[in-house]
Each structure stands twice: as C-alpha cells, then as structure tokens.
Design a protein around this motif. Sequence first.
Motif, mmCIF file in Angstrom:
data_model
loop_
_atom_site.group_PDB
_atom_site.id
_atom_site.type_symbol
_atom_site.label_atom_id
_atom_site.label_comp_id
_atom_site.label_asym_id
_atom_site.label_seq_id
_atom_site.Cartn_x
_atom_site.Cartn_y
_atom_site.Cartn_z
ATOM 1 N N SER A 125 -0.448 55.842 53.598
ATOM 2 C CA SER A 125 -1.311 56.996 53.844
ATOM 3 C C SER A 125 -2.317 56.718 54.963
ATOM 4 O O SER A 125 -2.495 57.539 55.873
ATOM 5 C CB SER A 125 -2.059 57.391 52.571
ATOM 6 O OG SER A 125 -1.155 57.753 51.567
ATOM 7 N N PHE A 126 -2.962 55.569 54.897
ATOM 8 C CA PHE A 126 -3.937 55.236 55.939
ATOM 9 C C PHE A 126 -3.253 55.030 57.291
ATOM 10 O O PHE A 126 -3.800 55.422 58.331
ATOM 11 C CB PHE A 126 -4.753 54.002 55.551
ATOM 12 C CG PHE A 126 -5.801 54.294 54.517
ATOM 13 C CD1 PHE A 126 -6.774 55.257 54.728
ATOM 14 C CD2 PHE A 126 -5.820 53.608 53.320
ATOM 15 C CE1 PHE A 126 -7.739 55.539 53.785
ATOM 16 C CE2 PHE A 126 -6.775 53.876 52.356
ATOM 17 C CZ PHE A 126 -7.740 54.847 52.582
ATOM 18 N N LEU A 127 -2.071 54.455 57.292
ATOM 19 C CA LEU A 127 -1.323 54.299 58.542
ATOM 20 C C LEU A 127 -0.978 55.659 59.134
ATOM 21 O O LEU A 127 -1.142 55.877 60.346
ATOM 22 C CB LEU A 127 -0.054 53.481 58.300
ATOM 23 C CG LEU A 127 0.851 53.281 59.510
ATOM 24 C CD1 LEU A 127 0.123 52.491 60.591
ATOM 25 C CD2 LEU A 127 2.131 52.581 59.098
ATOM 26 N N ALA A 128 -0.525 56.580 58.294
ATOM 27 C CA ALA A 128 -0.199 57.922 58.781
ATOM 28 C C ALA A 128 -1.432 58.612 59.351
ATOM 29 O O ALA A 128 -1.369 59.239 60.420
ATOM 30 C CB ALA A 128 0.408 58.752 57.656
ATOM 31 N N LEU A 129 -2.556 58.499 58.652
ATOM 32 C CA LEU A 129 -3.791 59.112 59.149
ATOM 33 C C LEU A 129 -4.234 58.483 60.464
ATOM 34 O O LEU A 129 -4.675 59.179 61.391
ATOM 35 C CB LEU A 129 -4.903 58.993 58.107
ATOM 36 C CG LEU A 129 -4.747 59.881 56.884
ATOM 37 C CD1 LEU A 129 -5.812 59.534 55.835
ATOM 38 C CD2 LEU A 129 -4.839 61.339 57.260
ATOM 39 N N ALA A 130 -4.107 57.177 60.576
ATOM 40 C CA ALA A 130 -4.479 56.496 61.822
ATOM 41 C C ALA A 130 -3.588 56.957 62.969
ATOM 42 O O ALA A 130 -4.067 57.181 64.091
ATOM 43 C CB ALA A 130 -4.382 54.979 61.644
ATOM 44 N N LEU A 131 -2.301 57.104 62.707
ATOM 45 C CA LEU A 131 -1.390 57.576 63.752
ATOM 46 C C LEU A 131 -1.723 58.998 64.188
ATOM 47 O O LEU A 131 -1.658 59.319 65.381
ATOM 48 C CB LEU A 131 0.058 57.487 63.276
ATOM 49 C CG LEU A 131 0.611 56.078 63.129
ATOM 50 C CD1 LEU A 131 2.010 56.114 62.508
ATOM 51 C CD2 LEU A 131 0.639 55.356 64.465
ATOM 52 N N VAL A 132 -2.108 59.840 63.257
ATOM 53 C CA VAL A 132 -2.498 61.209 63.600
ATOM 54 C C VAL A 132 -3.745 61.198 64.479
ATOM 55 O O VAL A 132 -3.833 61.935 65.468
ATOM 56 C CB VAL A 132 -2.719 62.050 62.323
ATOM 57 C CG1 VAL A 132 -3.401 63.370 62.633
ATOM 58 C CG2 VAL A 132 -1.396 62.287 61.621
ATOM 59 N N VAL A 133 -4.706 60.369 64.138
ATOM 60 C CA VAL A 133 -5.942 60.278 64.929
ATOM 61 C C VAL A 133 -5.634 59.764 66.338
ATOM 62 O O VAL A 133 -6.099 60.334 67.333
ATOM 63 C CB VAL A 133 -6.986 59.378 64.229
ATOM 64 C CG1 VAL A 133 -8.139 59.054 65.157
ATOM 65 C CG2 VAL A 133 -7.483 60.050 62.965
ATOM 66 N N VAL A 134 -4.831 58.711 66.438
ATOM 67 C CA VAL A 134 -4.483 58.150 67.753
ATOM 68 C C VAL A 134 -3.728 59.170 68.581
ATOM 69 O O VAL A 134 -3.998 59.352 69.775
ATOM 70 C CB VAL A 134 -3.672 56.840 67.584
ATOM 71 C CG1 VAL A 134 -3.056 56.403 68.904
ATOM 72 C CG2 VAL A 134 -4.549 55.751 67.012
ATOM 73 N N GLN A 135 -2.776 59.860 67.967
ATOM 74 C CA GLN A 135 -2.010 60.865 68.688
ATOM 75 C C GLN A 135 -2.933 61.985 69.181
ATOM 76 O O GLN A 135 -2.797 62.456 70.308
ATOM 77 C CB GLN A 135 -0.926 61.435 67.780
ATOM 78 C CG GLN A 135 -0.048 62.457 68.463
ATOM 79 C CD GLN A 135 0.974 63.059 67.520
ATOM 80 O OE1 GLN A 135 0.867 62.930 66.311
ATOM 81 N NE2 GLN A 135 1.968 63.703 68.090
ATOM 82 N N GLY A 136 -3.860 62.404 68.349
ATOM 83 C CA GLY A 136 -4.811 63.444 68.748
ATOM 84 C C GLY A 136 -5.697 63.008 69.906
ATOM 85 O O GLY A 136 -5.946 63.783 70.836
ATOM 86 N N LEU A 137 -6.163 61.767 69.866
ATOM 87 C CA LEU A 137 -7.001 61.261 70.956
ATOM 88 C C LEU A 137 -6.218 61.166 72.262
ATOM 89 O O LEU A 137 -6.735 61.493 73.331
ATOM 90 C CB LEU A 137 -7.588 59.899 70.584
ATOM 91 C CG LEU A 137 -8.619 59.911 69.461
ATOM 92 C CD1 LEU A 137 -9.002 58.492 69.068
ATOM 93 C CD2 LEU A 137 -9.840 60.715 69.881
ATOM 94 N N ARG A 138 -4.966 60.716 72.170
ATOM 95 C CA ARG A 138 -4.130 60.629 73.370
ATOM 96 C C ARG A 138 -3.842 62.010 73.937
ATOM 97 O O ARG A 138 -3.884 62.214 75.156
ATOM 98 C CB ARG A 138 -2.841 59.895 73.060
ATOM 99 C CG ARG A 138 -3.052 58.408 72.794
ATOM 100 C CD ARG A 138 -1.771 57.706 72.471
ATOM 101 N NE ARG A 138 -0.962 57.622 73.683
ATOM 102 C CZ ARG A 138 0.334 57.354 73.699
ATOM 103 N NH1 ARG A 138 0.968 57.129 72.573
ATOM 104 N NH2 ARG A 138 0.974 57.278 74.831
ATOM 105 N N ALA A 139 -3.567 62.988 73.082
ATOM 106 C CA ALA A 139 -3.300 64.349 73.531
ATOM 107 C C ALA A 139 -4.543 64.949 74.188
ATOM 108 O O ALA A 139 -4.444 65.615 75.222
ATOM 109 C CB ALA A 139 -2.844 65.211 72.366
ATOM 110 N N ARG A 140 -5.699 64.681 73.593
ATOM 111 C CA ARG A 140 -6.940 65.191 74.172
ATOM 112 C C ARG A 140 -7.172 64.595 75.555
ATOM 113 O O ARG A 140 -7.542 65.300 76.496
ATOM 114 C CB ARG A 140 -8.109 64.863 73.249
ATOM 115 C CG ARG A 140 -9.425 65.327 73.783
ATOM 116 C CD ARG A 140 -10.559 64.983 72.857
ATOM 117 N NE ARG A 140 -11.821 65.376 73.464
ATOM 118 C CZ ARG A 140 -12.965 65.347 72.852
ATOM 119 N NH1 ARG A 140 -13.019 64.964 71.597
ATOM 120 N NH2 ARG A 140 -14.057 65.707 73.466
#
Length: 66
Positions: free
Chosen positions: A26-41
């Motif tokens: 769960s924490f890995l999935a959340l971290a990946l979502v955050v990283v993906q969002g930061l990269r997209a931004r």
Amino acid sequence: MQFESWQAFIEMGGYGFYVWLAFGVSFLALALVVVQGLRARSKLEQEFVKEQQRQQRLARRKQGVS
C-alpha cells in the motif's frame, strides 16, 4: 488489541507477514502515485514555459512585421 511484546506486535498473531506485506504494498503504491504526480506536474510546467516562450516569439514577429 494490546500485545505482550514488540515481537508479538510484529508477528500479529501469526498473520504478521500478510499484514506487513499489505502495508508495504500500500505504501509503495501511494509513493508511486505521488512520484508520478510530481513528474507529471514538472512536465506540464516545462510545456507551459515552452508554450509561453513560443507565444512571445510569435508576438514579437508579428510586431516586427507590422
């Protein structure tokens, strides 16, 4: 629920492996979502800057031609 020791807490009554694995995934999935969002931004901000620069160049050309 109270545990008698840290070892009992980690073992979670024999289900510790599954419980901690679920937390980890769960924490890995959340971290990946955050990283993906930061990269997209970051990518969107770069594209925005490029588009602004393009619009400024077009405006300068239009003023120079008129």
